[in-house]
Design an enzyme around this catalytic site. Sequence first.
Site, PDB file in Angstrom:
ATOM      1  N   PRO A   2       0.805  -1.166  -0.101  1.00 18.63           N
ATOM      2  CA  PRO A   2       0.043  -0.223   0.145  1.00 18.63           C
ATOM      3  C   PRO A   2       0.589   1.313  -0.008  1.00 18.63           C
ATOM      4  O   PRO A   2       1.789   1.662   0.827  1.00 18.63           O
ATOM      5  CB  PRO A   2      -0.492   0.007   1.466  1.00 18.63           C
ATOM      6  CG  PRO A   2      -0.597  -1.832   1.752  1.00 18.63           C
ATOM      7  CD  PRO A   2       0.362  -2.285   1.563  1.00 18.63           C
ATOM      8  N   GLU A   3       0.272   1.977  -0.286  1.00 19.40           N
ATOM      9  CA  GLU A   3       1.474   3.459  -0.850  1.00 19.40           C
ATOM     10  C   GLU A   3       0.786   4.481  -1.382  1.00 19.40           C
ATOM     11  O   GLU A   3      -0.911   4.203  -0.915  1.00 19.40           O
ATOM     12  CB  GLU A   3       2.066   3.379  -2.364  1.00 19.40           C
ATOM     13  CG  GLU A   3       3.198   2.541  -2.448  1.00 19.40           C
ATOM     14  CD  GLU A   3       4.049   2.812  -3.503  1.00 19.40           C
ATOM     15  OE1 GLU A   3       4.255   3.775  -4.175  1.00 19.40           O
ATOM     16  OE2 GLU A   3       4.548   1.357  -4.319  1.00 19.40           O
TER      17      GLU A   3
END
Length: 318
Positions: A2-3
């Site tokens: 997750p960014e």
Amino acid sequence: MPELPEVETVARDLQPLILGKSITEVWWSGKKMRLPWTNSWDRALEGLIFTKVSRRAKWLVLHLAERGAGWDWTGGSALIAHLGMTGQLTFVRRGKEYELPKDHVHLRFGLVSSGKKANGLNEGLRRDFEAGELRFRDIRRFGGMAYAKDSAEVDLFFAKHRLGPEPWDCPLDGWLGALSGTKRLIKAVLLDQSVISGVGNIYADESLHAAGIHPCRMASSFNEAEGAKLLEMADSVMRKAIENRGSTIRDYVGGENLNGGHQNSLLIYGREGEACFRCGILVKRFVVAGRSSHFCPVCQKAPKDAGAKPVRQRRGPA
DNA sequence: ATGCAGTCCTGTAAGC
DNA sequence: TGCTTACAGGACTGCA
């Protein structure tokens, strides 16, 4: 992994699912996470109502209000979450618990409708008032959740983490100053959350490729046009990824436990040995700044003194 | 002060 | 087939 785009998707998914619901109980696996949970938070959370879900860089902020507080109130206490690499924060409807994996679940927040009519709460967002639970699952436990009891603690939390501006809020002169004032490689600067926040390994590679810049370039060697181009590409790459609900490489899911769609639109990340979509040359991968970095040797011209460590080519099936 | 390597953590898959 | 080992990387720690 997750960014910013993945975390934004979780925030957008979760908001309509948990808004107006109150916490009835809290369960913790007892396992240590990167962000350590504290038992005493359980009692403090009981009865609080979710009023808003927001995001700062790769952090999720689940705003809470006390029963009776104004519905439009967004200050005050909050649950803050980081998904690390394999974190999943999802709303699970009651009775559907066993349709989802139950291993590696570390936090569960029992939720019920607060029963209050919304005063000022966006009716369109409240599409679901079923009971259920907010569930934090994290295989590698690089993420975690924390409780901040008031807005001062929320502010203190983010001050401690020293987050730089997100790509669309990043003033060009500040960005150019950061580039010229460091001896690091550009890849390391892009990953430094205190310089520019929300960019992780995938979108750093995508941004560099879109800007035609080699990850081993010294940040201080950039002229203004190159610096501006890279910032512009980071902005547009992230926006497109948000439109596609983020990239699911392995474990990422949105707040409704659905995969992202942007993994099919990645132009360079994870494409080692495949043809560059722009020039047809095979995509290479080096370790730069301690991270696997994908680039096109033609579209992203290497500096003469490129000091990346070559990565052993992974052999395919014989 | 600055930048880099090492650390955490577990599932997956390469490789013998 | 089965075991061992490398790898994935966000954010932090410790060291040079």
